[in-house]
Design an enzyme around this catalytic site. Sequence first.
Site, PDB file in Angstrom:
ATOM      1  N   ASN A  12       0.896  -1.190   0.120  1.00 22.25           N
ATOM      2  CA  ASN A  12      -0.036   0.248   0.142  1.00 22.25           C
ATOM      3  C   ASN A  12       0.811   1.337  -0.032  1.00 22.25           C
ATOM      4  O   ASN A  12       1.447   1.497   1.091  1.00 22.25           O
ATOM      5  CB  ASN A  12      -0.767   0.012   1.228  1.00 22.25           C
ATOM      6  CG  ASN A  12      -1.893   1.152   1.304  1.00 22.25           C
ATOM      7  OD1 ASN A  12      -1.811   2.155   0.551  1.00 22.25           O
ATOM      8  ND2 ASN A  12      -2.169   1.399   2.565  1.00 22.25           N
ATOM      9  N   LYS A  14       0.127   4.019  -0.491  1.00 26.74           N
ATOM     10  CA  LYS A  14      -0.746   5.341   0.224  1.00 26.74           C
ATOM     11  C   LYS A  14      -0.437   6.656  -0.713  1.00 26.74           C
ATOM     12  O   LYS A  14      -0.273   6.476  -1.909  1.00 26.74           O
ATOM     13  CB  LYS A  14      -0.130   5.669   1.634  1.00 26.74           C
ATOM     14  CG  LYS A  14      -0.237   4.595   2.676  1.00 26.74           C
ATOM     15  CD  LYS A  14       0.034   4.591   3.781  1.00 26.74           C
ATOM     16  CE  LYS A  14      -0.311   3.376   4.626  1.00 26.74           C
ATOM     17  NZ  LYS A  14      -0.158   3.344   6.183  1.00 26.74           N
ATOM     18  N   GLU A 103      -7.012   4.474   7.699  1.00 24.51           N
ATOM     19  CA  GLU A 103      -6.738   6.091   7.629  1.00 24.51           C
ATOM     20  C   GLU A 103      -7.961   6.786   6.642  1.00 24.51           C
ATOM     21  O   GLU A 103      -8.259   7.894   6.964  1.00 24.51           O
ATOM     22  CB  GLU A 103      -5.371   6.286   6.623  1.00 24.51           C
ATOM     23  CG  GLU A 103      -4.237   5.962   7.510  1.00 24.51           C
ATOM     24  CD  GLU A 103      -3.020   5.206   6.698  1.00 24.51           C
ATOM     25  OE1 GLU A 103      -3.004   5.407   5.463  1.00 24.51           O
ATOM     26  OE2 GLU A 103      -2.105   5.105   7.203  1.00 24.51           O
ATOM     27  N   GLU A 173      -5.446  -5.171  10.459  1.00 21.15           N
ATOM     28  CA  GLU A 173      -4.497  -4.158  10.784  1.00 21.15           C
ATOM     29  C   GLU A 173      -4.694  -3.505  12.076  1.00 21.15           C
ATOM     30  O   GLU A 173      -5.530  -2.464  12.117  1.00 21.15           O
ATOM     31  CB  GLU A 173      -4.392  -3.074   9.483  1.00 21.15           C
ATOM     32  CG  GLU A 173      -4.146  -3.758   8.236  1.00 21.15           C
ATOM     33  CD  GLU A 173      -3.640  -2.582   7.281  1.00 21.15           C
ATOM     34  OE1 GLU A 173      -2.411  -2.897   6.726  1.00 21.15           O
ATOM     35  OE2 GLU A 173      -4.098  -1.559   7.035  1.00 21.15           O
ATOM     36  N   SER A 216       3.359  -2.181  10.565  1.00 18.67           N
ATOM     37  CA  SER A 216       4.752  -2.009  10.740  1.00 18.67           C
ATOM     38  C   SER A 216       5.456  -3.414  10.254  1.00 18.67           C
ATOM     39  O   SER A 216       6.412  -3.684  11.059  1.00 18.67           O
ATOM     40  CB  SER A 216       5.077  -1.626  12.061  1.00 18.67           C
ATOM     41  OG  SER A 216       4.589  -0.221  12.444  1.00 18.67           O
TER      42      SER A 216
HETATM   43  P1  PGA Z   1       2.791   0.050   7.520  1.00 17.90           P
HETATM   44  O1  PGA Z   1       1.388   0.408   6.909  1.00 17.90           O
HETATM   45  O2  PGA Z   1       3.311  -1.030   7.012  1.00 17.90           O
HETATM   46  O3  PGA Z   1       3.582   1.571   7.166  1.00 17.90           O
HETATM   47  O4  PGA Z   1       2.611   0.116   9.163  1.00 17.90           O
HETATM   48  C1  PGA Z   1       0.412  -0.501   6.773  1.00 17.90           C
HETATM   49  C2  PGA Z   1      -0.791  -0.027   6.086  1.00 17.90           C
HETATM   50  O5  PGA Z   1      -1.496   1.178   6.673  1.00 17.90           O
HETATM   51  O6  PGA Z   1      -1.289  -0.752   5.199  1.00 17.90           O
END
Ligand code: PGA
Length: 256
Positions: A12, A14, A103, A173, A216
């Site tokens: 992802n 983003k 988000e 998540e 993470s």
């Molecule tokens: P991250 O994000 O691996 O940076 O924690 C995961 C996600 O939001 O899908």
Amino acid sequence: MKKDGMKILAGNWKMNTTPEEGIALLEGLSNSLTKDTVGEVKVVIAPPTIHLIPMVEKLWENSEIAIAAQNCHYEDSGAFTGEISAKMLLHSEVDAVILGHSERREYYNETDELVALKVKAALKNHLIPIVCVGENLKQRKAGTFLDNTWSQLNIALSGLSSEELNDIVVAYEPIWAIGTGEVATPEQAQEMHCFLRKMLSEKFGNSDLPIIYGGSCKPSNADEIFAQPDVNGGLIGGASLNADDFTSLVKKLNNS
Ligand code: PGA
């Protein structure tokens, strides 16, 4: 339990990468993610919307990487300024769509009911929905996290048949682990994945869908998470922006 064809690694991106940076990252991935590297893992990347069409075109000859959008609207068309419909994604040869990411829930007030509408629109338009659920820190500390997360998933999938669940990917998540560097322990991930699978079996009579972990997840902590019997892979944010890290995660999942 993990089954053949049920290993998925999704990146992802983003709201990151300019078109030039995005293409450079895609080229890096395309070079390293050969048939041999990928093995039995289904690799998905979800770049920003503006990159979708160039990336689909670029990947024409590389069938190892599928492309996902990060969101879609539930109507096919209409007066919804700034939105993209599932139908448009289908006609752009996009394969999947991330829905209900925390988000989007937090910053754009997406509710479970809205996510459910989007899931139906995605299925209608032959996109694989990657449905994100997960508790916040308060719910984790209060000990209600299993019920909170199941409630999100139950509503997001409401009205779907057992058969329709075959085309769904669930991403667990925990919000407290997203972008924080704090990863769920392998035991915490396994507990939730196993619980969701049990509830899916009871409610829908289908527990065979992939459930991937996000929050993470990176090369240094992925082995133990991917080794859990009910973890089918990962939804990767930060580490998906680095071709070496993402490729390493694909290899780890393939060997898990
Ligand atoms: P991250 O994000 O691996 O940076 O924690 C995961 C996600 O939001 O899908």
